[in-house]
Design an enzyme around this catalytic site. Structure first.
Site, PDB file in Angstrom:
ATOM      1  CE  LYS A  46     -11.520   9.325  -3.731  1.00 17.19           C
ATOM      2  NZ  LYS A  46     -12.973   9.310  -3.506  1.00 17.19           N
ATOM      3  CG  ASN A  91      -0.982  13.782   0.707  1.00 19.41           C
ATOM      4  OD1 ASN A  91      -1.853  13.446   1.679  1.00 19.41           O
ATOM      5  ND2 ASN A  91       0.186  14.240   0.648  1.00 19.41           N
ATOM      6  N   GLY A 104      -7.055   2.247  -3.865  1.00 16.72           N
ATOM      7  CA  GLY A 104      -5.916   2.886  -2.948  1.00 16.72           C
ATOM      8  C   GLY A 104      -6.581   4.790  -2.873  1.00 16.72           C
ATOM      9  CE  LYS A 105     -10.447   5.848   0.473  1.00 18.14           C
ATOM     10  NZ  LYS A 105     -11.110   6.062   2.009  1.00 18.14           N
ATOM     11  CG  ASP A 127      10.656   5.172  -7.396  1.00 22.54           C
ATOM     12  OD1 ASP A 127      11.246   4.771  -6.777  1.00 22.54           O
ATOM     13  OD2 ASP A 127       9.521   5.520  -6.720  1.00 22.54           O
TER      14      ASP A 127
END
Length: 753
Positions: A69, A66, A63-64, A178
């Site tokens: 990662k 802003n 995953g990456k 969330d």
């Protein structure tokens, strides 16, 4: 604005040499006097081919985002898989750093079998590494996409675990804020793991919070109204939405845009499906109450009839956190053999420093889900003492000995032992490697294409990781499984198909009223009643709409009104941290995200994909940056031919066996080689580029290079466990869910297997 004490300067190549303070920060502990001898015997020697961080060998990027990662990694000393979130602190302002360390502090105090576990925190001058539990089963969201709604018995098992974990947070004065289907992960035994505490905060009785965050379809009405709230009641509302989603496969409140969604939430009216039981309907009415004062508490809900149906002698009760077992002599003896001293082990565990010692102890106490049953009886296969090629090391791990997938176990049952308790018996024949004192520099992490296929064999288990946390955008949930999105004409039996399909939602930041008395001052990482959190927009949350009828597929992955939002008092041009992904495993390799803003809720998707950054608008969205394919205008290394050398190398290869058949798209009794030829034929016919990564694994690309329609995915021929059948596994790497569904469905339908 408050300023944070300057962080200690740490040599970037000594990332493992840290001990942790209670506030989530680290200080350097010099181990140079002890490192020499151990380094010589270390499995991660200076000549190690693969990059690593501390005691973790990096397998691949999963995953990456802003500023961060996520990498799938293997703990060198124990062989356990973990997810490492790597956060670039240089991109965060002081306020964002405060939130980041608040999240770390909260995760350190949570110790529940249904909450993703933090193992270690490593901090350097520029980077923070969070080593976390890897949930290999993926997201509940993806499970629903693949299967449709759950039967109430299955939903009850999952929901009991969710309620137990959230109530545990509330009793520790922590609110999640969330909760949604994509933040609920599944481990190898299909047990729930709650992830992503990036929006979480501590609350006090009588105090009020005023940060308006969450995913709109799951958000309580008081959040839409901009009212202050106590904390737990917003989680209770979200749990009601989750229960409805599990049982029906669709959302109780949805709309074509944010305005319509808001109106429906504030009305509080939702449809009860004909198949929903009366008891379940009555339970929903305790969750989805417009007046937060009249909304049920989780302690009350734990006694509900539906919750305890079939568990009359095992009524759901608040989780009692067992005392930490920090004196397991078997684990300590193993660690002494690795090169740690008794004194430093006791020092680390007594203070729970979350350093390399704590992590090693916790990981030794966890079930090794990667070990293959065929290898479990062989001490030579389990031995990690000698330096071996990475492929050998990882290929010795495969399926779990527990071939029979256990369905969710009730949280109120005797809690299974896990990291902090005396874990499963550790075979005395297992030889563990000496500890390593070497680590790769941050520059090594710039390698985005760390391939784990050839190096890790079947250890990854075919599982990837899924995005969900704000900061990482598409790189947040480290635990997404390889479950393809549902086709428009679903192959799931109608009796088990939801009336509405599932579609991922994008995350955005919603600005709130600006008043003169609102200051962005964060004290001790907590949020005052007059201080809203400030976070960067999130980039990958989920929405649910029908997958069966085209007119209801309104929000593909990345749609703004389906996203986690976060209240902000004013414009900020500095990067703000929205919280790293919470669970340790992310599925597709997401591309970096940048910010865009848009004023209204109409035509949100088109504004989301706009390449312009609008800084004068009320809503902020994240758009996807061009992928490597788009930047170069072509796919590097793409080839439709398999070299003769590669064929020779893989002559004896066999398809790997997947533990979960629900991620299979197509099954056949054909020879695996013939299936691969058929797949290549269909890919050629559909103008798809592909690269053969392994004998039975293809990396595929389709589209003209534009962000809207470029799709990357994997196709793999796998053996179905315990059956004389092979299946084709589809795993989306990048691209929107709609574009992926279209091409995957077309290919699957054209395959003649």
């Amino acid at each position: 604005m408050s300023t944070r004490t300057p962080l200690p300067t740490v040599n970037e190549r000594d990332t493992e040499n840290h001990t942790s303070h209670g506030d989530g920060r680290q200080e350097v502990t010099s181990r140079t006097s002890r490192s020499g001898a151990r380094c010589r015997n270390s499995i991660a020697s200076c000549a190690d081919e693969q990059p690593h961080i501390g005691n973790y060998r990096l397998l691949k990027t999963i995953g990456k985002g802003n500023f961060a990662k996520v990498k799938l990694a293997r703990h060198i000393l124990t062989g356990r898989e973990v997810a490492i979130k790597i956060i670039d602190k240089t991109q965060l302002n002081p306020t964002s750093l405060q939130k980041l360390f608040r999240e770390v502090r909260i995760m350190k105090i949570l110790n529940h079998p249904n909450i993703v576990k933090l193992f270690e925190v490593i901090e350097t001058e520029k980077t923070l590494y969070l080593i976390m539990e890897y949930a290999s089963g993926g997201e509940v969201f993806d499970y629903l996409v693949a299967h449709g709604r759950m039967k109430e018995k299955e939903a009850r098992s999952k929901f009991r675990q969710i309620v137990s974990a959230v109530q545990y947070c509330h009793q520790k004065r922590i609110v999640h804020r969330d909760l949604k289907a994509e933040n609920l992960l599944l481990d190898a035994d299909m047990n729930i793991k709650i992830a992503d505490f990036g929006f979480s905060n501590e609350f006090t009785v009588g105090g009020k919070l005023d940060t308006f965050c969450g995913s709109p379809p799951y958000a309580a009405p008081e959040l839409f109204q901009g009212k202050k709230y106590d904390g737990p009641e917003v989680d209770v509302w979200s749990l009601g939405v989750i229960l409805y989603t599990l049982v029906s496969g669709s959302l109780p409140f949805d709309g074509q845009n944010l305005k319509e969604l808001r109106e429906r939430v504030l009305r509080g009216k939702y449809r009860i499906p004909f198949y929903m039981s009366t008891d379940c309907e009555n339970l929903l009415k305790r969750f989805l109450v417009l007046n937060p004062i009249k909304r049920g508490t989780l302690e009350q809900i734990m006694k509900d009839r539906w919750i305890n149906a079939g568990h009359e002698e095992d009524e759901l009760k608040p989780f009692v956190e067992p005392e930490l077992d920090i004196s397991d002599q078997k684990r300590i003896d193993i660690m002494v053999g690795m090169g740690y001293s008794q004194e430093e082990i006791q020092e680390s565990l007594s203070k729970m420093k979350y350093d390399e010692i704590t992590a090693t102890y916790l990981l030794l106490g966890r079930k090794s889900s990667e070990l293959d049953a065929s290898d479990s009886s062989s001490s030579s296969n389990l031995s990690l003492a000698k330096v071996r090629p990475s492929s050998d090391l990882n290929n010795s791990t495969g399926q779990s000995p527990h071939h029979k997938v256990q369905r969710s176990v009730s949280s109120s049952q005797k809690q299974r032992r896990y990291s902090d308790h005396a874990g499963p018996a550790i075979p005395s024949v297992v030889a563990y490697p000496k500890r390593s004192q070497t680590s790769t520099a941050d520059s090594d992490l710039k390698e985005d294409g760390i391939s784990s296929r050839k190096s890790s064999g079947s250890a990854v288990g075919g599982k990837g990781i899924a995005p969900a946390s704000p900061m990482l955008g598409n790189a947040s949930n480290p635990n997404k499984a390889d479950i393809p999105e549902r086709k428009k004409s679903s192959t799931v039996p109608s009796s088990n198909t939801a009336s509405g399909g599932m579609t991922r939602r994008n995350t955005y930041v919603c600005s709130e009223r600006t008043t003169a008395d609102r200051h962005s001052v964060i004290q001790n990482g907590k949020e005052n009643s007059t201080i809203p959190d400030q976070r960067t927009p999130v980039a990958s949350t989920h929405s649910i709409s029908s997958a069966a009828t085209p007119d209801r597929i309104r929000f593909p992955r990345g749609t703004a009104s389906r996203s986690t939002f976060h209240g902000q008092p004013r414009e900020r041009r500095t990067a703000t941290y929205n919280g790293p992904p919470a669970s340790p495993s992310l599925s597709h390799e997401a591309t970096p995200l940048s910010q865009t803003r848009s004023r209204g809720s109409t035509n949100l998707f088109s504004k989301l994909t706009s390449k312009l950054t609008r800084r004068n608008m009320s809503f902020r969205f994240i758009k996807r940056l061009p992928t490597e394919y788009e930047r170069n205008g072509r796919y590097e290394g793409s080839s439709r031919n398999v070299s003769a050398e590669q064929k020779d190398e893989n002559k004896e290869a066999k398809p790997r066996s997947l533990r979960f058949t629900w991620s299979m798209k197509t099954t056949s009794s054909m020879d695996p080689g013939d299936m691969m030829r058929e797949i290549r034929k269909v890919l050629d016919a559909n103008n798809c580029d592909y690269e053969q990564r392994e004998r039975f694994l293809l990396f595929c690309v389709h589209g003209d290079g534009h962000a809207e329609n470029l799709v990357q995915w994997e196709m793999e021929v796998c053996k179905l466990p315990r059956l004389s059948l092979n299946g084709v596994r589809f795993k989306r790497i990048s691209g929107t869910s709609i574009a992926f569904k279209n091409i995957a469905s077309k290919i699957a339908n054209e395959l003649k297997l």
